[in-house]
Design a protein around this motif. Sequence first.
Motif, mmCIF file in Angstrom:
data_model
loop_
_atom_site.group_PDB
_atom_site.id
_atom_site.type_symbol
_atom_site.label_atom_id
_atom_site.label_comp_id
_atom_site.label_asym_id
_atom_site.label_seq_id
_atom_site.Cartn_x
_atom_site.Cartn_y
_atom_site.Cartn_z
ATOM 1 N N ILE A 122 6.015 89.632 44.434
ATOM 2 C CA ILE A 122 5.393 90.139 43.204
ATOM 3 C C ILE A 122 4.845 91.544 43.419
ATOM 4 N N ASN A 123 4.177 91.766 44.556
ATOM 5 C CA ASN A 123 3.611 93.093 44.833
ATOM 6 C C ASN A 123 4.689 94.157 44.961
ATOM 7 N N ARG A 124 5.828 93.776 45.536
ATOM 8 C CA ARG A 124 6.879 94.759 45.766
ATOM 9 C C ARG A 124 7.684 95.060 44.504
ATOM 10 N N TYR A 125 7.990 93.994 43.708
ATOM 11 C CA TYR A 125 8.901 94.196 42.580
ATOM 12 C C TYR A 125 8.235 94.053 41.212
ATOM 13 N N GLY A 126 7.130 93.304 41.140
ATOM 14 C CA GLY A 126 6.470 93.056 39.864
ATOM 15 C C GLY A 126 7.092 91.872 39.138
ATOM 16 N N MET A 127 6.277 91.104 38.418
ATOM 17 C CA MET A 127 6.761 89.899 37.747
ATOM 18 C C MET A 127 7.750 90.219 36.634
ATOM 19 N N ASP A 128 7.546 91.315 35.925
ATOM 20 C CA ASP A 128 8.459 91.652 34.841
ATOM 21 C C ASP A 128 9.871 91.870 35.369
ATOM 22 N N GLU A 129 9.970 92.591 36.484
ATOM 23 C CA GLU A 129 11.281 92.875 37.050
ATOM 24 C C GLU A 129 11.904 91.611 37.651
ATOM 25 N N LEU A 130 11.076 90.807 38.345
ATOM 26 C CA LEU A 130 11.589 89.557 38.895
ATOM 27 C C LEU A 130 12.109 88.644 37.780
ATOM 28 N N SER A 131 11.365 88.569 36.685
ATOM 29 C CA SER A 131 11.775 87.727 35.559
ATOM 30 C C SER A 131 13.103 88.190 34.973
ATOM 31 N N ALA A 132 13.238 89.507 34.814
ATOM 32 C CA ALA A 132 14.480 90.052 34.265
ATOM 33 C C ALA A 132 15.658 89.725 35.172
ATOM 34 N N TRP A 133 15.461 89.819 36.468
ATOM 35 C CA TRP A 133 16.536 89.530 37.421
ATOM 36 C C TRP A 133 16.935 88.051 37.390
ATOM 37 N N VAL A 134 15.919 87.171 37.400
ATOM 38 C CA VAL A 134 16.209 85.735 37.433
ATOM 39 C C VAL A 134 16.900 85.283 36.151
ATOM 40 N N GLU A 135 16.533 85.887 35.046
ATOM 41 C CA GLU A 135 17.118 85.493 33.764
ATOM 42 C C GLU A 135 18.510 86.082 33.546
ATOM 43 N N MET A 136 18.869 87.097 34.332
ATOM 44 C CA MET A 136 20.182 87.733 34.186
ATOM 45 C C MET A 136 21.184 87.057 35.119
ATOM 46 N N PRO A 137 22.204 86.380 34.596
ATOM 47 C CA PRO A 137 23.172 85.668 35.454
ATOM 48 C C PRO A 137 23.840 86.598 36.455
ATOM 49 N N LEU A 138 23.996 86.103 37.664
ATOM 50 C CA LEU A 138 24.696 86.856 38.699
ATOM 51 C C LEU A 138 26.190 86.853 38.432
ATOM 52 N N SER A 139 26.848 87.874 38.905
ATOM 53 C CA SER A 139 28.295 87.940 38.807
ATOM 54 C C SER A 139 28.918 86.794 39.594
ATOM 55 N N GLY A 140 30.027 86.283 39.108
ATOM 56 C CA GLY A 140 30.732 85.219 39.809
ATOM 57 C C GLY A 140 31.300 85.667 41.136
ATOM 58 N N GLU A 141 31.289 86.974 41.379
ATOM 59 C CA GLU A 141 31.822 87.509 42.631
ATOM 60 C C GLU A 141 30.802 87.472 43.766
ATOM 61 N N VAL A 142 29.538 87.161 43.449
ATOM 62 C CA VAL A 142 28.513 87.091 44.484
ATOM 63 C C VAL A 142 28.837 85.957 45.446
ATOM 64 N N ASP A 143 28.857 86.267 46.735
ATOM 65 C CA ASP A 143 29.302 85.299 47.740
ATOM 66 C C ASP A 143 28.135 84.870 48.625
ATOM 67 N N CYS A 144 27.314 83.947 48.121
ATOM 68 C CA CYS A 144 26.205 83.387 48.900
ATOM 69 C C CYS A 144 26.616 82.004 49.393
ATOM 70 N N LEU A 145 25.809 81.476 50.321
ATOM 71 C CA LEU A 145 26.058 80.110 50.777
ATOM 72 C C LEU A 145 26.037 79.160 49.591
ATOM 73 N N ASP A 146 27.013 78.290 49.531
ATOM 74 C CA ASP A 146 27.023 77.292 48.469
ATOM 75 C C ASP A 146 27.609 76.011 49.021
ATOM 76 N N ILE A 147 27.426 74.935 48.291
ATOM 77 C CA ILE A 147 27.934 73.644 48.729
ATOM 78 C C ILE A 147 29.393 73.518 48.304
ATOM 79 N N GLU A 148 30.193 73.010 49.202
ATOM 80 C CA GLU A 148 31.602 72.796 48.920
ATOM 81 C C GLU A 148 31.765 71.351 48.463
ATOM 82 N N ASN A 149 31.574 71.152 47.202
ATOM 83 C CA ASN A 149 31.600 69.786 46.656
ATOM 84 C C ASN A 149 32.578 69.737 45.501
ATOM 85 N N LYS A 150 33.713 69.124 45.739
ATOM 86 C CA LYS A 150 34.777 69.116 44.743
ATOM 87 C C LYS A 150 34.831 67.807 43.952
ATOM 88 N N ARG A 151 33.848 66.910 44.165
ATOM 89 C CA ARG A 151 33.890 65.632 43.470
ATOM 90 C C ARG A 151 33.783 65.844 41.964
#
Length: 264
Positions: free
Chosen positions: A169-198
């Motif tokens: 919060i001190n570094r980015y501010g709540m307004d900016e954090l809120s805007a980021w969290v509410e804005m969907p990430l691109s489908g190209e973002v490659d973070c760790l995810d679960i490989e669950n095909k069920r």
Amino acid sequence: MPRIGRIQSGTGIYHVMLRGINRQDLFEEPDDYWAFIRVLSALPQRKSVVTSFPVCTCHIYAYCLMPNHVHLLVCEKDWKVGEIVKSIASSYAFYYNKKYGRVGHLFQDRFRSEPCNDAAYFITLFRYIHQNPVKAGLVDEARAYEYSSWGNDYLGLSDHQVCYKQAAINRYGMDELSAWVEMPLSGEVDCLDIENKRIVADETIRQMILEKSGTKNLTEFRLHSKERQKNIIRDVMLKLDAGPRQLSRVSGLPYSIVYKLKKL
């Protein structure tokens, strides 16, 4: 084949993912999610086994509990990431095994992690972790999910406080954090995810079993006669596209019995 060594973080910050052994769900009812959150809240401050003085084990910046896996954004302090994960896993497994009368490991043996070495990727991970329930279709917006740090810690919608939130919060501010969290990430973002095909989620199967058996949890379901359990599982099998191994694991009925039901 030898295991590949874990990639070390230059900042001490890691995105960690823990998953249930054999991909099983980790939480059977809401109380289980809150029990895990209590484990997280007790983690950062511990007493040293050497001096008995308080130590800061880690800082937790974000978390999200999904039905069969957990995402964490943590920073090493007095403990290394392996010690942090071991403490979390052993504490929650003790609770879960005692409650549900089971023994053995609950989490997959080797947890997954990736380093976070700069501010840009910190924000990407922060957004990704909190958007997980939206991406999975569990809620329409991140703030609506009960079992993540976005609503509980950053928005203050719960008394369950886990995170070292002031740093972000001190570094980015709540307004900016809120805007980021509410804005969907691109489908190209490659973070760790679960490989669950069920096709069918464990939670869907569990809910149908509970509804048909008129029970509150799977422990109560297993108190029914074996014949009653088999009739319910057969009914669920006819309505859902789930294999016998998954049905066996979720219900607790032996695989050999469930497999025979498939042939009836």
